[in-house]
Design a protein around this motif. Sequence first.
Motif, PDB file in Angstrom:
ATOM      1  N   PRO A  46     -35.971 -23.101 -13.749  1.00 37.40           N
ATOM      2  CA  PRO A  46     -35.846 -22.657 -12.459  1.00 37.40           C
ATOM      3  C   PRO A  46     -35.863 -23.870 -11.496  1.00 37.40           C
ATOM      4  O   PRO A  46     -36.432 -24.863 -11.677  1.00 37.40           O
ATOM      5  CB  PRO A  46     -37.280 -22.011 -12.377  1.00 37.40           C
ATOM      6  CG  PRO A  46     -38.214 -22.226 -13.490  1.00 37.40           C
ATOM      7  CD  PRO A  46     -37.152 -22.844 -14.420  1.00 37.40           C
ATOM      8  N   LEU A  47     -35.374 -23.738 -10.013  1.00 36.31           N
ATOM      9  CA  LEU A  47     -35.422 -24.592  -9.023  1.00 36.31           C
ATOM     10  C   LEU A  47     -36.861 -24.413  -8.433  1.00 36.31           C
ATOM     11  O   LEU A  47     -37.518 -23.537  -8.831  1.00 36.31           O
ATOM     12  CB  LEU A  47     -34.456 -24.099  -8.125  1.00 36.31           C
ATOM     13  CG  LEU A  47     -33.070 -24.415  -8.392  1.00 36.31           C
ATOM     14  CD1 LEU A  47     -32.155 -23.887  -7.298  1.00 36.31           C
ATOM     15  CD2 LEU A  47     -32.504 -25.891  -8.782  1.00 36.31           C
ATOM     16  N   PRO A  48     -37.167 -25.689  -7.651  1.00 39.25           N
ATOM     17  CA  PRO A  48     -38.721 -25.481  -6.915  1.00 39.25           C
ATOM     18  C   PRO A  48     -38.580 -24.602  -6.088  1.00 39.25           C
ATOM     19  O   PRO A  48     -37.648 -24.026  -5.511  1.00 39.25           O
ATOM     20  CB  PRO A  48     -38.481 -26.944  -6.245  1.00 39.25           C
ATOM     21  CG  PRO A  48     -37.458 -27.680  -7.304  1.00 39.25           C
ATOM     22  CD  PRO A  48     -36.462 -26.736  -7.669  1.00 39.25           C
ATOM     23  N   SER A  49     -39.885 -23.860  -6.062  1.00 36.88           N
ATOM     24  CA  SER A  49     -39.968 -22.524  -5.051  1.00 36.88           C
ATOM     25  C   SER A  49     -39.799 -22.773  -3.770  1.00 36.88           C
ATOM     26  O   SER A  49     -39.626 -22.129  -3.052  1.00 36.88           O
ATOM     27  CB  SER A  49     -41.316 -21.787  -5.487  1.00 36.88           C
ATOM     28  OG  SER A  49     -42.375 -22.687  -5.305  1.00 36.88           O
ATOM     29  N   ASN A  50     -40.050 -24.306  -3.445  1.00 36.76           N
ATOM     30  CA  ASN A  50     -39.863 -24.394  -1.904  1.00 36.76           C
ATOM     31  C   ASN A  50     -38.501 -25.102  -1.536  1.00 36.76           C
ATOM     32  O   ASN A  50     -38.228 -25.321  -0.509  1.00 36.76           O
ATOM     33  CB  ASN A  50     -40.927 -25.637  -1.472  1.00 36.76           C
ATOM     34  CG  ASN A  50     -40.558 -26.916  -2.504  1.00 36.76           C
ATOM     35  OD1 ASN A  50     -40.114 -26.751  -3.919  1.00 36.76           O
ATOM     36  ND2 ASN A  50     -40.918 -27.945  -1.924  1.00 36.76           N
ATOM     37  N   ALA A  51     -37.539 -24.867  -2.512  1.00 30.82           N
ATOM     38  CA  ALA A  51     -36.069 -25.154  -1.971  1.00 30.82           C
ATOM     39  C   ALA A  51     -35.693 -24.191  -1.102  1.00 30.82           C
ATOM     40  O   ALA A  51     -35.954 -22.728  -1.134  1.00 30.82           O
ATOM     41  CB  ALA A  51     -35.234 -24.979  -3.421  1.00 30.82           C
ATOM     42  N   LYS A  52     -34.970 -24.534  -0.165  1.00 28.07           N
ATOM     43  CA  LYS A  52     -34.501 -23.697   1.039  1.00 28.07           C
ATOM     44  C   LYS A  52     -33.116 -23.369   1.159  1.00 28.07           C
ATOM     45  O   LYS A  52     -32.704 -22.461   1.779  1.00 28.07           O
ATOM     46  CB  LYS A  52     -34.843 -24.483   2.430  1.00 28.07           C
ATOM     47  CG  LYS A  52     -36.304 -24.951   2.528  1.00 28.07           C
ATOM     48  CD  LYS A  52     -37.173 -23.505   2.802  1.00 28.07           C
ATOM     49  CE  LYS A  52     -38.618 -23.771   3.037  1.00 28.07           C
ATOM     50  NZ  LYS A  52     -39.477 -23.259   2.285  1.00 28.07           N
ATOM     51  N   GLY A  53     -32.270 -24.202   0.405  1.00 25.76           N
ATOM     52  CA  GLY A  53     -30.883 -24.078   0.549  1.00 25.76           C
ATOM     53  C   GLY A  53     -29.956 -25.030   0.003  1.00 25.76           C
ATOM     54  O   GLY A  53     -30.539 -26.057  -0.777  1.00 25.76           O
ATOM     55  N   ILE A  54     -28.704 -24.804  -0.119  1.00 28.42           N
ATOM     56  CA  ILE A  54     -27.705 -25.695  -0.832  1.00 28.42           C
ATOM     57  C   ILE A  54     -27.183 -26.806   0.005  1.00 28.42           C
ATOM     58  O   ILE A  54     -26.926 -26.441   1.348  1.00 28.42           O
ATOM     59  CB  ILE A  54     -26.477 -24.991  -1.298  1.00 28.42           C
ATOM     60  CG1 ILE A  54     -26.971 -23.985  -2.309  1.00 28.42           C
ATOM     61  CG2 ILE A  54     -25.228 -25.772  -1.761  1.00 28.42           C
ATOM     62  CD1 ILE A  54     -27.305 -24.330  -3.612  1.00 28.42           C
ATOM     63  N   VAL A  55     -27.076 -28.073  -0.263  1.00 29.41           N
ATOM     64  CA  VAL A  55     -26.691 -29.298   0.644  1.00 29.41           C
ATOM     65  C   VAL A  55     -25.340 -29.704  -0.267  1.00 29.41           C
ATOM     66  O   VAL A  55     -25.650 -29.847  -1.361  1.00 29.41           O
ATOM     67  CB  VAL A  55     -27.584 -30.163   0.971  1.00 29.41           C
ATOM     68  CG1 VAL A  55     -28.303 -30.820  -0.211  1.00 29.41           C
ATOM     69  CG2 VAL A  55     -27.203 -31.123   2.006  1.00 29.41           C
ATOM     70  N   TRP A 115     -14.634 -36.051   4.958  1.00 26.05           N
ATOM     71  CA  TRP A 115     -16.068 -35.658   4.153  1.00 26.05           C
ATOM     72  C   TRP A 115     -16.959 -35.348   5.255  1.00 26.05           C
ATOM     73  O   TRP A 115     -17.210 -35.906   6.387  1.00 26.05           O
ATOM     74  CB  TRP A 115     -16.513 -36.970   3.700  1.00 26.05           C
ATOM     75  CG  TRP A 115     -15.796 -37.194   2.312  1.00 26.05           C
ATOM     76  CD1 TRP A 115     -15.003 -38.304   2.163  1.00 26.05           C
ATOM     77  CD2 TRP A 115     -15.848 -36.529   1.021  1.00 26.05           C
ATOM     78  NE1 TRP A 115     -14.527 -38.304   1.219  1.00 26.05           N
ATOM     79  CE2 TRP A 115     -14.841 -37.324   0.292  1.00 26.05           C
ATOM     80  CE3 TRP A 115     -16.464 -35.534   0.619  1.00 26.05           C
ATOM     81  CZ2 TRP A 115     -14.756 -36.992  -1.000  1.00 26.05           C
ATOM     82  CZ3 TRP A 115     -16.311 -34.966  -0.549  1.00 26.05           C
ATOM     83  CH2 TRP A 115     -15.301 -35.754  -1.324  1.00 26.05           C
ATOM     84  N   GLN A 116     -17.786 -34.214   4.867  1.00 22.56           N
ATOM     85  CA  GLN A 116     -18.700 -33.579   5.844  1.00 22.56           C
ATOM     86  C   GLN A 116     -19.879 -33.016   4.764  1.00 22.56           C
ATOM     87  O   GLN A 116     -19.706 -32.432   3.986  1.00 22.56           O
ATOM     88  CB  GLN A 116     -17.975 -32.206   6.636  1.00 22.56           C
ATOM     89  CG  GLN A 116     -19.087 -31.646   7.354  1.00 22.56           C
ATOM     90  CD  GLN A 116     -18.349 -30.471   8.175  1.00 22.56           C
ATOM     91  OE1 GLN A 116     -17.484 -30.752   8.807  1.00 22.56           O
ATOM     92  NE2 GLN A 116     -18.789 -29.173   8.061  1.00 22.56           N
ATOM     93  N   GLU A 117     -21.005 -33.201   5.430  1.00 21.39           N
ATOM     94  CA  GLU A 117     -22.107 -32.570   4.981  1.00 21.39           C
ATOM     95  C   GLU A 117     -22.332 -30.905   5.340  1.00 21.39           C
ATOM     96  O   GLU A 117     -22.177 -30.622   6.544  1.00 21.39           O
ATOM     97  CB  GLU A 117     -23.726 -33.247   5.177  1.00 21.39           C
ATOM     98  CG  GLU A 117     -24.681 -32.619   4.637  1.00 21.39           C
ATOM     99  CD  GLU A 117     -25.992 -33.254   5.040  1.00 21.39           C
ATOM    100  OE1 GLU A 117     -26.283 -34.329   4.627  1.00 21.39           O
ATOM    101  OE2 GLU A 117     -26.735 -32.580   5.823  1.00 21.39           O
ATOM    102  N   ALA A 118     -22.337 -30.272   4.457  1.00 19.47           N
ATOM    103  CA  ALA A 118     -22.662 -28.947   4.673  1.00 19.47           C
ATOM    104  C   ALA A 118     -23.995 -28.013   4.115  1.00 19.47           C
ATOM    105  O   ALA A 118     -24.450 -28.637   2.948  1.00 19.47           O
ATOM    106  CB  ALA A 118     -21.510 -27.822   3.857  1.00 19.47           C
TER     107      ALA A 118
END
Length: 185
Positions: free
Chosen positions: A89-98, A134-137
């Motif tokens: 599992p990913l950490p429970s506090n992960a908020k989104g994809i970057v 290139w851009q951060e999303a």
Amino acid sequence: MLTVKLSGLALIAALMSPTLINAEDAMIQFPVSDPSQWDYFSDQVMGGVSEGRASFEKSGAQTILRLTGTVSTANRGGFIQARTTLDAPLPSNAKGIVMEVRGNNEPYYIHLRTSGTVLPWQFYQAPFKAPDTWQEARIPFTEFSPYGGLLRQSFDVQKIRSVAVVAFGKDYTADLSVRAIGVYD
């Protein structure tokens, strides 16, 4: 730097290198430097006619995942994708994809499969644009929508089992490059 091994997918539970993603709060990175960690799929697995490939190209010291091809909605198809699988599992506090992405100014998607997406056509998706520089999303998990029916409106982050970058849903030429992808808190 703490490294966790998840079925061949090394997740780095630390700050990402600022040369990849300029996100101070990035916490996990899915490496794009190892082609064996990514699988290519197209709608041909279900009779579609989209064609493409996932390749890995060097740009200086970095490796870039590049998804290219022709997406066709003919024969009830319409996707090409590169997907990586998680066995923990990913950490429970992960908020989104970057991500750091570059493309041909077309829409692309992130598809997430969870322990609750049992059927092949079920996933959670969120769109993003890939400009020609290139851009951060950043895509918060709250922006993901269920696709394929019989899914809850939201999902538990710790139940995510795979992450895919996808050219999807319309007839077009795909050209998406990803030099970093991960989750943030």
